[in-house]
Write an enzyme that holds these catalytic residues in place. Structure first.
Site, PDB file in Angstrom:
ATOM      1  N   SER A 141       0.854  -1.197   0.000  1.00 28.45           N
ATOM      2  CA  SER A 141       0.000   0.000   0.000  1.00 28.45           C
ATOM      3  C   SER A 141       0.886   1.242   0.000  1.00 28.45           C
ATOM      4  CB  SER A 141      -0.889   0.025   1.242  1.00 28.45           C
ATOM      5  OG  SER A 141      -1.548   1.281   1.336  1.00 28.45           O
ATOM      6  N   TYR A 155      -2.481  -1.126  10.065  1.00 24.57           N
ATOM      7  CA  TYR A 155      -2.491  -1.413   8.618  1.00 24.57           C
ATOM      8  C   TYR A 155      -1.220  -0.882   7.963  1.00 24.57           C
ATOM      9  CZ  TYR A 155      -4.066  -1.264   3.727  1.00 24.57           C
ATOM     10  OH  TYR A 155      -4.168  -1.423   2.366  1.00 24.57           O
TER      11      TYR A 155
HETATM   12  P1  NDP Z   1     -11.613  -6.034  -0.874  1.00 22.83           P
HETATM   13  O1  NDP Z   1     -12.005  -6.130   0.556  1.00 22.83           O
HETATM   14  O2  NDP Z   1     -12.454  -5.226  -1.797  1.00 22.83           O
HETATM   15  O3  NDP Z   1     -11.418  -7.505  -1.477  1.00 22.83           O
HETATM   16  C1  NDP Z   1     -10.686  -8.426  -0.722  1.00 22.83           C
HETATM   17  C2  NDP Z   1     -10.556  -9.741  -1.454  1.00 22.83           C
HETATM   18  O4  NDP Z   1      -9.730 -10.580  -0.632  1.00 22.83           O
HETATM   19  C3  NDP Z   1     -11.851 -10.480  -1.628  1.00 22.83           C
HETATM   20  O5  NDP Z   1     -11.747 -11.294  -2.773  1.00 22.83           O
HETATM   21  C4  NDP Z   1     -11.939 -11.326  -0.354  1.00 22.83           C
HETATM   22  O6  NDP Z   1     -12.693 -12.504  -0.516  1.00 22.83           O
HETATM   23  C5  NDP Z   1     -10.483 -11.670  -0.154  1.00 22.83           C
HETATM   24  N1  NDP Z   1     -10.149 -11.866   1.251  1.00 22.83           N
HETATM   25  C6  NDP Z   1     -10.443 -11.065   2.304  1.00 22.83           C
HETATM   26  N2  NDP Z   1      -9.971 -11.602   3.437  1.00 22.83           N
HETATM   27  C7  NDP Z   1      -9.365 -12.758   3.083  1.00 22.83           C
HETATM   28  C8  NDP Z   1      -8.704 -13.758   3.792  1.00 22.83           C
HETATM   29  N3  NDP Z   1      -8.573 -13.713   5.131  1.00 22.83           N
HETATM   30  N4  NDP Z   1      -8.214 -14.820   3.114  1.00 22.83           N
HETATM   31  C9  NDP Z   1      -8.348 -14.914   1.763  1.00 22.83           C
HETATM   32  N5  NDP Z   1      -8.983 -13.999   1.045  1.00 22.83           N
HETATM   33  C10 NDP Z   1      -9.479 -12.920   1.681  1.00 22.83           C
HETATM   34  O7  NDP Z   1     -10.109  -5.438  -0.830  1.00 22.83           O
HETATM   35  P2  NDP Z   1      -9.274  -4.595  -1.923  1.00 22.83           P
HETATM   36  O8  NDP Z   1      -9.465  -5.177  -3.249  1.00 22.83           O
HETATM   37  O9  NDP Z   1      -9.529  -3.152  -1.698  1.00 22.83           O
HETATM   38  O10 NDP Z   1      -7.777  -4.854  -1.390  1.00 22.83           O
HETATM   39  C11 NDP Z   1      -6.930  -5.848  -1.947  1.00 22.83           C
HETATM   40  C12 NDP Z   1      -5.508  -5.586  -1.484  1.00 22.83           C
HETATM   41  O11 NDP Z   1      -5.113  -4.274  -1.881  1.00 22.83           O
HETATM   42  C13 NDP Z   1      -5.328  -5.628   0.035  1.00 22.83           C
HETATM   43  O12 NDP Z   1      -4.070  -6.202   0.335  1.00 22.83           O
HETATM   44  C14 NDP Z   1      -5.339  -4.159   0.417  1.00 22.83           C
HETATM   45  O13 NDP Z   1      -4.653  -3.916   1.622  1.00 22.83           O
HETATM   46  C15 NDP Z   1      -4.620  -3.561  -0.763  1.00 22.83           C
HETATM   47  N6  NDP Z   1      -4.853  -2.139  -0.946  1.00 22.83           N
HETATM   48  C16 NDP Z   1      -6.114  -1.648  -1.199  1.00 22.83           C
HETATM   49  C17 NDP Z   1      -6.303  -0.296  -1.367  1.00 22.83           C
HETATM   50  C18 NDP Z   1      -7.623   0.303  -1.653  1.00 22.83           C
HETATM   51  O14 NDP Z   1      -7.731   1.539  -1.606  1.00 22.83           O
HETATM   52  N7  NDP Z   1      -8.661  -0.466  -1.957  1.00 22.83           N
HETATM   53  C19 NDP Z   1      -5.179   0.650  -1.237  1.00 22.83           C
HETATM   54  C20 NDP Z   1      -3.908   0.026  -0.962  1.00 22.83           C
HETATM   55  C21 NDP Z   1      -3.769  -1.309  -0.830  1.00 22.83           C
HETATM   56  P3  NDP Z   1     -14.059 -12.792   0.352  1.00 22.83           P
HETATM   57  O15 NDP Z   1     -15.104 -11.879  -0.194  1.00 22.83           O
HETATM   58  O16 NDP Z   1     -14.372 -14.217   0.124  1.00 22.83           O
HETATM   59  O17 NDP Z   1     -13.708 -12.465   1.773  1.00 22.83           O
END
Ligand code: NDP
Length: 246
Positions: A141, A155
Site C-alpha cells: 500500500s 495497517y
Molecule cells: P476487498 O475487501 O475489496 O477484497 C478483498 C478480497 O480478498 C476479496 O476477494 C476477499 O474474498 C479476499 N479476502 C479477504 N480476506 C481474506 C482472507 N482472510 N483470506 C483470503 N482472502 C481474503 O479489498 P481490496 O481489493 O480493496 O484490497 C486488496 C488488497 O489491496 C489488500 O491487500 C489491500 O490492503 C490492498 N490495498 C487496497 C487499497 C484500496 O484503496 N482499496 C489501497 C492500498 C492497498 P471474500 O469476499 O471471500 O472475503
C-alpha cells in the site's frame, strides 16, 4: 502470442476488488489463473465464469489467508490442476480503520495475521512449487511508505513490513531468477475503500489527480511485472497512487 501464455498464476483474495481485476487481467494476458477467497463463493464463481466466457482458464479455491494449511493446499491444488506455478500474487489483505487508542489487540492480530503472517506463509509454501524465473508480487500500500491520514496505524505498519519483506526476499531468490516486487496502490475504489462517503474525501484530495483509482489500474502494473518485459525489476516498490505520495 499472449504475454503470459503457458504461465500459471495464483492470486490470493481474487474474488472481489483489486484481486478480481488482477485475476481477470492475467487470464486475459493468457495465463491459467487460480485464486483464493475467504467467504464469498458466489463472487468467486462469477469471476471464474467471466474469465471462461472470455476464453480463459480459472479456478477458485476457498482458503482463508490466516489458515496456513488451507493456503498450502491451495498452492498444491493449483500445481495439480495446471501442472506448474510461475507467479504468486499476494493480494489478500484487510484494514480496520479506527484511532490506534481504540484499536483492540484482537483487531491488531487480525490485520497482522492476514496482511503479513498470511503473506509469509503463502510465499513460503509457493516457493516449493514456483518455477525458476518466476514472479512473486505483493500488493502492499502507498501508506506502507507514507501515512497520509489517521486511523490506519496497524495497517500501515503491516504494509511497511510487506515492503521490507519484498526487498529482503529479493536478495535470496535472485539466484533462481525469481523476481520479488511490491505494488503499492493508493486509494482504489473497492468494497474495502469505497470512493464515496466521508472517509473518501481526504484520500481523494490527497492525490495529484484528484480521484480514486480503479482496480484495473493496479492490475495493469501487476500484468507488467508478471510479464517477460519486467525481467530486470526486483526488490522494487512500485507505487500506483494517482500521485498521493508525490
Ligand atoms: P476487498 O475487501 O475489496 O477484497 C478483498 C478480497 O480478498 C476479496 O476477494 C476477499 O474474498 C479476499 N479476502 C479477504 N480476506 C481474506 C482472507 N482472510 N483470506 C483470503 N482472502 C481474503 O479489498 P481490496 O481489493 O480493496 O484490497 C486488496 C488488497 O489491496 C489488500 O491487500 C489491500 O490492503 C490492498 N490495498 C487496497 C487499497 C484500496 O484503496 N482499496 C489501497 C492500498 C492497498 P471474500 O469476499 O471471500 O472475503
Amino acid at each position: 502470442m499472449s504475454k503470459l501464455a503457458q504461465k500459471v498464476v495464483l492470486v490470493t483474495g481474487g474474488s472481489r476488488g483489486i484481486g478480481a481485476a488482477i485475476t481477470k487481467r492475467l487470464a486475459a494476458d493468457g495465463a491459467s489463473v487460480a485464486f483464493t477467497y475467504a467467504k464469498d463463493a458466489s463472487a468467486a464463481s462469477a469471476v471464474v465464469k467471466a474469465i471462461e466466457l472470455n476464453g480463459g482458464k480459472a479456478i477458485a479455491i476457498q482458503a482463508d489467508a490466516t489458515d496456513v494449511e488451507a493456503v498450502e493446499a491451495a498452492i498444491e491444488k493449483t500445481f495439480a490442476t495446471f501442472g506448474r506455478l510461475d507467479v504468486l500474487v499476494n493480494n489478500a489483505g484487510t484494514a480496520i480503520p479506527k484511532p490506534f487508542e481504540d484499536t483492540t489487540l484482537e483487531e491488531m492480530d487480525r490485520v497482522i495475521d492476514i496482511n503479513i503472517r498470511g503473506v509469509f506463509a503463502a510465499t513460503k509454501a509457493a516457493l516449493k512449487r514456483l518455477s525458476d524465473g518466476g514472479r512473486i508480487i505483493m500488493i502492499g500500500s502507498a501508506v506502507g511508505e507514507r501515512a497520509i491520514a489517521p486511523g490506519l496505524v496497524p495497517y500501515a505498519a503491516t504494509k511497511a513490513a510487506v515492503r521490507m519483506f519484498t526487498q529482503a526476499l529479493s536478495r535470496e531468490l535472485g539466484s533462481r531468477g525469481i523476481t520479488v516486487n511490491n505494488v503499492q496502490p493508493g486509494p482504489i475504489d473497492t468494497d474495502l475503500n469505497p470512493a464515496s462517503g466521508d472517509w473518501a474525501v481526504p484520500q481523494k484530495a490527497a492525490t495529484a489527480l484528484g480521484r480514486y483509482g480503479r482496480p484495473e489500474e493496479i492490475a495493469a502494473m501487476v500484468a507488467f511485472i508478471a510479464s517477460p518485459e519486467a525481467s530486470y525489476i526486483t526488490g522494487a516498490n512500485l507505487t500506483v497512487d494517482g500521485g498521493m505520495n508525490a
